[in-house]
Structures are given as C-alpha cells and as structure tokens.
Design a protein around this motif. Structure first.
Motif, PDB file in Angstrom:
ATOM      1  N   PRO A 293       0.693  -1.328   0.204  1.00  0.00           N
ATOM      2  CA  PRO A 293      -0.019   0.036   0.298  1.00  0.00           C
ATOM      3  C   PRO A 293       0.779   1.387  -0.103  1.00  0.00           C
ATOM      4  CG  PRO A 293      -0.695  -1.518   1.541  1.00  0.00           C
ATOM      5  CD  PRO A 293       0.423  -2.119   1.081  1.00  0.00           C
ATOM      6  N   ASP A 294       2.169   1.178   0.681  1.00  0.00           N
ATOM      7  CA  ASP A 294       2.739   2.390   0.898  1.00  0.00           C
ATOM      8  C   ASP A 294       3.842   2.756  -0.443  1.00  0.00           C
ATOM      9  OD1 ASP A 294       4.153   0.602   1.794  1.00  0.00           O
ATOM     10  OD2 ASP A 294       4.608   1.551   3.570  1.00  0.00           O
ATOM     11  N   LEU A 295       3.541   1.953  -1.559  1.00  0.00           N
ATOM     12  CA  LEU A 295       4.588   1.918  -2.668  1.00  0.00           C
ATOM     13  C   LEU A 295       4.810   3.193  -3.295  1.00  0.00           C
ATOM     14  CD1 LEU A 295       6.092  -0.255  -4.263  1.00  0.00           C
ATOM     15  CD2 LEU A 295       4.378  -0.066  -5.909  1.00  0.00           C
ATOM     16  N   ALA A 296       5.955   3.621  -3.503  1.00  0.00           N
ATOM     17  CA  ALA A 296       6.104   4.971  -4.227  1.00  0.00           C
ATOM     18  C   ALA A 296       6.607   4.486  -5.831  1.00  0.00           C
ATOM     19  CB  ALA A 296       7.489   5.560  -3.798  1.00  0.00           C
ATOM     20  N   LEU A 297       5.495   5.309  -6.646  1.00  0.00           N
ATOM     21  CA  LEU A 297       5.568   4.730  -7.957  1.00  0.00           C
ATOM     22  C   LEU A 297       6.200   5.928  -8.798  1.00  0.00           C
ATOM     23  CD1 LEU A 297       2.092   3.122  -9.070  1.00  0.00           C
ATOM     24  CD2 LEU A 297       4.537   2.371  -9.423  1.00  0.00           C
ATOM     25  N   SER A 298       7.081   5.598  -9.663  1.00  0.00           N
ATOM     26  CA  SER A 298       7.457   6.716 -10.470  1.00  0.00           C
ATOM     27  C   SER A 298       7.519   6.020 -11.969  1.00  0.00           C
ATOM     28  CB  SER A 298       9.107   7.020 -10.139  1.00  0.00           C
ATOM     29  OG  SER A 298       9.786   5.877 -10.406  1.00  0.00           O
ATOM     30  N   THR A 299       7.373   7.266 -12.844  1.00  0.00           N
ATOM     31  CA  THR A 299       7.240   6.729 -14.348  1.00  0.00           C
ATOM     32  C   THR A 299       8.211   7.578 -15.318  1.00  0.00           C
ATOM     33  OG1 THR A 299       5.541   5.707 -15.905  1.00  0.00           O
ATOM     34  CG2 THR A 299       5.277   7.994 -15.158  1.00  0.00           C
ATOM     35  N   ASP A 300       8.257   6.916 -16.543  1.00  0.00           N
ATOM     36  CA  ASP A 300       8.527   7.748 -17.673  1.00  0.00           C
ATOM     37  C   ASP A 300       7.488   7.959 -18.612  1.00  0.00           C
ATOM     38  OD1 ASP A 300      11.265   7.454 -16.884  1.00  0.00           O
ATOM     39  OD2 ASP A 300      11.802   5.874 -17.927  1.00  0.00           O
ATOM     40  N   LEU A 301       7.433   9.371 -19.051  1.00  0.00           N
ATOM     41  CA  LEU A 301       6.581   9.740 -20.104  1.00  0.00           C
ATOM     42  C   LEU A 301       7.090  10.546 -21.338  1.00  0.00           C
ATOM     43  CD1 LEU A 301       3.800  11.255 -17.609  1.00  0.00           C
ATOM     44  CD2 LEU A 301       3.686   8.997 -18.787  1.00  0.00           C
ATOM     45  N   ILE A 302       6.675  10.154 -22.369  1.00  0.00           N
ATOM     46  CA  ILE A 302       7.115  10.899 -23.549  1.00  0.00           C
ATOM     47  C   ILE A 302       5.955  11.801 -24.328  1.00  0.00           C
ATOM     48  CG2 ILE A 302       7.855  10.500 -26.028  1.00  0.00           C
ATOM     49  CD1 ILE A 302       9.255   7.844 -25.129  1.00  0.00           C
ATOM     50  N   VAL A 303       6.268  12.905 -24.381  1.00  0.00           N
ATOM     51  CA  VAL A 303       5.296  13.799 -25.035  1.00  0.00           C
ATOM     52  C   VAL A 303       5.622  14.081 -26.491  1.00  0.00           C
ATOM     53  CG1 VAL A 303       4.412  14.947 -22.970  1.00  0.00           C
ATOM     54  CG2 VAL A 303       6.426  15.755 -24.394  1.00  0.00           C
ATOM     55  N   GLY A 304       4.639  14.170 -27.543  1.00  0.00           N
ATOM     56  CA  GLY A 304       4.738  14.341 -28.684  1.00  0.00           C
ATOM     57  C   GLY A 304       5.603  13.267 -29.543  1.00  0.00           C
ATOM     58  N   PHE A 305       5.148  12.090 -29.412  1.00  0.00           N
ATOM     59  CA  PHE A 305       5.325  10.921 -30.083  1.00  0.00           C
ATOM     60  C   PHE A 305       4.431  11.150 -31.447  1.00  0.00           C
ATOM     61  CE2 PHE A 305       4.403   6.523 -31.729  1.00  0.00           C
ATOM     62  CZ  PHE A 305       5.640   6.055 -31.638  1.00  0.00           C
ATOM     63  N   PRO A 306       5.117  10.710 -32.624  1.00  0.00           N
ATOM     64  CA  PRO A 306       4.457  10.950 -33.888  1.00  0.00           C
ATOM     65  C   PRO A 306       2.862  10.724 -33.757  1.00  0.00           C
ATOM     66  CG  PRO A 306       6.643   9.986 -34.463  1.00  0.00           C
ATOM     67  CD  PRO A 306       6.208   9.954 -32.914  1.00  0.00           C
ATOM     68  N   GLY A 307       2.131  11.482 -34.341  1.00  0.00           N
ATOM     69  CA  GLY A 307       0.764  11.390 -34.451  1.00  0.00           C
ATOM     70  C   GLY A 307      -0.020  11.494 -33.066  1.00  0.00           C
ATOM     71  N   GLU A 308       0.791  11.956 -31.899  1.00  0.00           N
ATOM     72  CA  GLU A 308       0.157  12.256 -30.734  1.00  0.00           C
ATOM     73  C   GLU A 308      -0.847  13.318 -30.800  1.00  0.00           C
ATOM     74  OE1 GLU A 308       1.718  12.586 -26.335  1.00  0.00           O
ATOM     75  OE2 GLU A 308       1.647  14.294 -27.446  1.00  0.00           O
ATOM     76  N   THR A 309      -2.258  13.123 -30.664  1.00  0.00           N
ATOM     77  CA  THR A 309      -3.155  14.318 -30.991  1.00  0.00           C
ATOM     78  C   THR A 309      -3.267  15.002 -29.535  1.00  0.00           C
ATOM     79  OG1 THR A 309      -5.048  12.895 -30.157  1.00  0.00           O
ATOM     80  CG2 THR A 309      -4.350  13.253 -32.696  1.00  0.00           C
ATOM     81  N   PRO A 337      17.496   8.157 -35.328  1.00  0.00           N
ATOM     82  CA  PRO A 337      18.037   7.595 -36.597  1.00  0.00           C
ATOM     83  C   PRO A 337      17.726   6.176 -36.600  1.00  0.00           C
ATOM     84  CG  PRO A 337      19.658   9.154 -35.959  1.00  0.00           C
ATOM     85  CD  PRO A 337      18.791   9.141 -34.878  1.00  0.00           C
ATOM     86  N   GLY A 338      17.185   5.505 -37.669  1.00  0.00           N
ATOM     87  CA  GLY A 338      16.990   3.951 -37.797  1.00  0.00           C
ATOM     88  C   GLY A 338      15.958   3.246 -36.806  1.00  0.00           C
ATOM     89  N   THR A 339      15.218   4.302 -35.984  1.00  0.00           N
ATOM     90  CA  THR A 339      14.078   3.773 -35.378  1.00  0.00           C
ATOM     91  C   THR A 339      12.883   3.849 -36.082  1.00  0.00           C
ATOM     92  OG1 THR A 339      13.796   5.599 -34.359  1.00  0.00           O
ATOM     93  CG2 THR A 339      15.227   4.218 -32.993  1.00  0.00           C
ATOM     94  N   PRO A 340      11.770   2.884 -36.027  1.00  0.00           N
ATOM     95  CA  PRO A 340      10.647   2.781 -36.846  1.00  0.00           C
ATOM     96  C   PRO A 340      10.066   4.343 -36.706  1.00  0.00           C
ATOM     97  CG  PRO A 340      10.768   0.858 -35.786  1.00  0.00           C
ATOM     98  CD  PRO A 340      11.835   1.690 -35.247  1.00  0.00           C
ATOM     99  N   ALA A 341      10.068   4.822 -35.251  1.00  0.00           N
ATOM    100  CA  ALA A 341       9.111   6.058 -35.221  1.00  0.00           C
ATOM    101  C   ALA A 341       9.683   7.123 -35.889  1.00  0.00           C
ATOM    102  CB  ALA A 341       9.013   6.371 -33.565  1.00  0.00           C
ATOM    103  N   ALA A 342      11.069   7.127 -36.203  1.00  0.00           N
ATOM    104  CA  ALA A 342      11.876   8.434 -36.797  1.00  0.00           C
ATOM    105  C   ALA A 342      11.198   8.384 -38.538  1.00  0.00           C
ATOM    106  CB  ALA A 342      13.071   8.241 -37.013  1.00  0.00           C
ATOM    107  N   GLU A 343      10.718   7.357 -38.709  1.00  0.00           N
ATOM    108  CA  GLU A 343      10.044   7.431 -40.039  1.00  0.00           C
ATOM    109  C   GLU A 343       8.516   7.634 -40.255  1.00  0.00           C
ATOM    110  OE1 GLU A 343      12.239   7.085 -42.361  1.00  0.00           O
ATOM    111  OE2 GLU A 343      13.908   6.821 -40.812  1.00  0.00           O
ATOM    112  N   MET A 344       8.009   7.610 -38.958  1.00  0.00           N
ATOM    113  CA  MET A 344       6.540   7.697 -39.179  1.00  0.00           C
ATOM    114  C   MET A 344       6.089   9.285 -39.561  1.00  0.00           C
ATOM    115  SD  MET A 344       5.360   5.983 -35.702  1.00  0.00           S
ATOM    116  CE  MET A 344       5.631   4.066 -35.122  1.00  0.00           C
ATOM    117  N   ALA A 345       4.868   9.176 -40.282  1.00  0.00           N
ATOM    118  CA  ALA A 345       4.202  10.400 -40.508  1.00  0.00           C
ATOM    119  C   ALA A 345       3.804  11.164 -39.320  1.00  0.00           C
ATOM    120  CB  ALA A 345       3.092  10.100 -41.536  1.00  0.00           C
ATOM    121  N   ASP A 346       3.500  12.306 -39.595  1.00  0.00           N
ATOM    122  CA  ASP A 346       2.814  13.039 -38.470  1.00  0.00           C
ATOM    123  C   ASP A 346       3.686  13.316 -37.291  1.00  0.00           C
ATOM    124  OD1 ASP A 346       0.748  13.048 -39.795  1.00  0.00           O
ATOM    125  OD2 ASP A 346      -0.281  11.407 -38.734  1.00  0.00           O
ATOM    126  N   GLN A 347       5.173  13.928 -37.553  1.00  0.00           N
ATOM    127  CA  GLN A 347       5.955  14.081 -36.477  1.00  0.00           C
ATOM    128  C   GLN A 347       5.312  15.488 -35.947  1.00  0.00           C
ATOM    129  OE1 GLN A 347       8.750  12.486 -35.681  1.00  0.00           O
ATOM    130  NE2 GLN A 347       8.428  10.886 -36.994  1.00  0.00           N
TER     131      GLN A 347
END
Ligand code: SAM
Length: 447
Positions: A293-309, A337-347
């Motif tokens: 119950p007293d677990l401290a939770l942290s996370t990573d978030l990415i904003v602006g991934f291609p196509g993010e509305t 460079p070289g990752t699939p998301a780099a080639e995605m439309a709607d950057q």
C-alpha cells in the motif's frame, strides 16, 4: 600512476560501466582524477537515447579537441551507446578521438588503451563479445550504495528507442555471479544495491535453467549485512504476479517502483509497440498498491510521439492524475535515426512538444506535491548516506521510498546507519525530520 578522467552521460548503467572501467584500469596503474587537465587518459561514456544527449557529447568532444592539440599524448576515448551506434559519425566529427569502443568491449579497455599507445593510431572496437561480469571498482566509488548490472541488452523493440541497437540482445548474468558481487560490495561497506537492467524484470529468461527477478531478489535478500534492495527499470509487459509478491514479501526490497508508462493513450501505446493498454497498466498499479500500500511509484512519459493528438496527450495527463505518481520523468519525443518512429508520418512540431511538456510538468507538480504532503508526521526509515547539502552539521539520507531526508543526528547516528525519523516538514525536494530511534533499531522493518 598515470591519471584517468571519466566523463559519464546517461543512465545508471553507464555510471556502473564507468566505475568498472576505472576499476579495471586501476589494475593497469591508472588512478582517477577529477580534473581533465591532469589526465593522461580521458574516457567519455556516452548516451544515445535522445538527440540532446548526443549533442552534449559532441560539445564535450569539441572542448577536448583544444586539450588534445595542447597535449597530443593524452588519449581520448569514447565508449558506451553512442560509440556503438554512431562510431562513423564520432570519427568524422571528432577526428582527435583515439579510441571508440562499445559496451561489449568494456572488459578489454586496458588492452585497447595499450593498443592506442603502442600503434599510435585510432582504435575502433564495436563488435559483439561474450557477456562478462566485471566487479572491479575504483576506491573512490560510493561505499554505501552500489549499482549491480544483472542483465544487458533489450529486446522490446519500442518504436522510439535505440537501446536494442546499442546494447544488443537480452543477456542475464547468472544469479551466483550477482550474489557474489553483492557479497563483495557488502564486505566493502555497501548497505544498498540497485539491480540494473534495461528490462530488469525480464531477468533470467535466457539462462539455463531459466529463472526470474523474483527468485533473484530472494537470493540477494539473504546476503547478510545488506540493508536495502532496489531494482530498475521494469517494463509493464513483463510484470508478473511473482514479482509483485516478491515486492511484498522480500524484506529488504524497498517500497519503490519505477514503471514506465510512456503514454496514457492506447493508440499511442500501440504505435510505440509497448505491448500493454492503459487499462492493463492500471490493473498492474492496482495489484501493486494492493500488495504494497505505501509503494512509491515513478514513471517515464514521452510527449509528442508521432501522431500524438491533443486527445492522446490529455489521456496521458489523465493517467498521471489517476495513478498519483510520486515522481515522473517527462521527455519530449526525440527522433532517433534507424528507429521505426523516426520514419512515421505526423511528426509533432517542437513548439507543440514544448507546450505539452510544460502542461505535463504542471500536472506532475500538483500530483507529486500531494503525494509528498501525505508524508508529514510519518515515521520513516532512513539510510544515512552523508551530511546535509545546506547544513554540514546535519545528516542526510534516503527513505525506503527514495526521498531525501535531512535531520539532526544528535551525535546518535552516523553515515551508514539505518535509523527511524519522524517527518516534520515536507519541502519541494526533500523532507525535514527528527530522529526517533537509536541507529539500527529498525533495520528493514518499515512495513
Ligand atoms: N527500458 C526502459 C523502458 O522502456 O521501459 C527505459 C529505458 S530508457 C533508458 C529511459 C527512458 O527514456 C524511456 O523510458 C523513455 O521514456 C525515454 N526515451 C527513450 N527513447 C526516447 C526517445 N526517442 N525520445 C524521448 N524519450 C525517449
């Protein structure tokens, strides 16, 4: 002794690798110096995760060009993820670099440096090699807390990420080697270890016989003299009921868990190839909080991934509010460079990324402040790791939930002790507290 200066960028794994390199080179008569101007060998340990990290490395290498011009005998080496991924670019943009080597060649660093000195021409070593557990550490390394890499590589293939290309396939170190390393660290005064892996909760699947992180936590817990265990980074896709049970049942495992979400939108999660939905993530959080119950939770978030509305982004904000994280690392999507998301439309344009990042940080600030406020008046266990940055007369340490706490030790507590304190004040980046018990009275009994 010759002098070695190591400059480290990026994640904890890089910090770990830098320590190993310094430890290995010590056996070849190189001692660490904090001053690059004094060094005979300068190693730059690099990160390729985002463009900004690479820019920092090139700017540092630019600075080192002048030093190399003044002192041509200084050997300059580039190691780590960027060395692996961008070896050609490094050699082109920084021709004064004498040595480029990837993570697989870390164990051979002394031989590579020797080769540069002997052959008097650049050496490039970025091929694959068998997994080797290196335990050498320089004497200057933090005595109380240590990182221990338990596995290398990543096979998740998130579409935004370069790691599978820089650190290769998942390969786990045998549990015996890890336990031996932890025993050695404890014998040298270590009280807390953080087990590291790109997907640490995929640990052991590749071993014969296969094992898992839960089993490893039980084994590391048995090392006498160790007070605390942490582990990072976990991937929701590999989060098993066995690991959740281990978080609850293994006494030395801290109530601290980093579980990258990346996005709160199912559409974006799918585009990222994360392998879970927001509903599944929320179920995992519920199971974790149910167990601890007293677990401290942290996370990573990415904003602006291609196509993010805007709607996708708002789904991320909504998740931050729902999960009530204790800490959030927010990143603007960086086209690798070289990752699939780099080639995605709607950057997504940079201005929108910046605007969403600022809004995200606003929500994160409110949520994490509310989580912190709950700590006022509570008794917490602290591993004392030094003196307060603001007041050398006070002690400082971290709670099991990884919060910084400053308090008056009243001459009754010292660095290395595990003590109990009561939180008197919650500040934005730290807690103030008063000592309540003598040292060691409550070792690992905070639950
Ligand atoms: N292996 C872990 C996972 O995927 O859950 C995280 C490892 S990575 C070193 C740390 C964080 O960097 C990721 O969780 C992600 O949020 C961020 N990151 C990775 N690639 C990125 C990119 N191309 N742009 C922005 N952030 C990125």
């Amino acid at each position: 002794m010759a002098k070695l200066h190591v400059i480290t960028y990026g994640c904890q794994m890089n910090e770990y690798d830098s320590e190993r390199v310094a430890g290995l080179l010590r056996a070849h008569r190189y001692e660490l110096t904090d001053h690059e101007a004094d060094a005979d060998l300068i190693l730059v340990n690099t990160c390729a995760i985002r463009e900004k990290a690479e820019d920092k490395v090139f700017s540092k290498l630019g600075e080192l060009r002048a030093l190399k011009a003044r002192r041509p005998d200084v050997v300059v080496g580039v190691m780590g993820c960027m060395a692996q991924l961008q070896q050609g670019v490094v050699q082109k943009r920084a021709p004064h670099v004498d040595l480029v080597f990837g993570s697989a060649a870390v164990s051979r660093v002394a031989e590579l440096v020797e080769r540069v000195r002997h052959d008097r021409r650049p050496v490039l070593e970025t091929g694959e090699a068998p997994l080797v557990k290196i335990t050498a550490r320089p004497p200057s390394a933090n005595r109380l807390k240590a990182y221990v890499t338990v596995m290398e590589g990543c096979e998740k293939h998130c579409t935004f990420c370069v790691v599978p290309r820089t650190r290769g396939r998942e390969r786990s170190h045998p549990p015996e080697a890890i336990v031996d390393e932890v025993r050695g660290l404890v014998a040298a005064g270590c009280r807390e270890v953080t087990l590291l892996g790109q997907t640490v909760n995929a640990y052991g699947r590749d071993l014969t016989p296969p094992t898992d992180l839960a089993a490893l936590l039980h084994r590391v817990n048995d090392v006498a003299g160790l007070a605390r265990i942490r582990f990072t980074t976990s991937n929701p896709y590999n989060l098993t009921p066995r690991l959740i049970a281990a978080l609850r049942d293994v006494p030395k495992v801290c109530e601290w868990f980093h579980l990258p979400l990346q996005s709160g939108s199912d559409r974006v999660l799918q585009g990222m190839n994360r392998g879970y939905t927001r509903a599944q993530y929320l179920e995992l959080v519920a199971a974790l909080r149910d167990a601890v119950p007293d677990l401290a939770l942290s996370t990573d978030l990415i904003v602006g991934f291609p196509g993010e509305t805007e709607a996708d982004f708002e789904a991320t904000l909504d998740m931050v509010a729902r999960v009530q994280y204790d800490n959030v690392f927010a990143f603007r999507y960086s086209r690798r460079p070289g990752t699939p998301a780099a080639e995605m439309a709607d950057q997504v344009p940079d201005e929108i990324k910046a605007e969403r990042n600022a809004r995200l940080l606003g929500v994160v600030g409110r949520v994490t402040a509310a989580r912190s406020a709950r700590l006022a008046g509570q008794m917490v266990e602290v591993l004392v790791d030094g003196t307060s940055r603001r007041n050398a007369g006070e002690l400082s340490g971290r709670t099991r939930c990884n919060r910084v706490v400053n308090f008056d030790g009243q001459g009754r507590a010292a660095v290395g002790d595990v003590v109990s304190v009561r939180v008197t004040e919650v500040l934005p980046h730290s807690l103030r507290a008063t000592l309540t018990t003598a040292p060691e009275e409550i070792v690992c009994s905070s639950r």
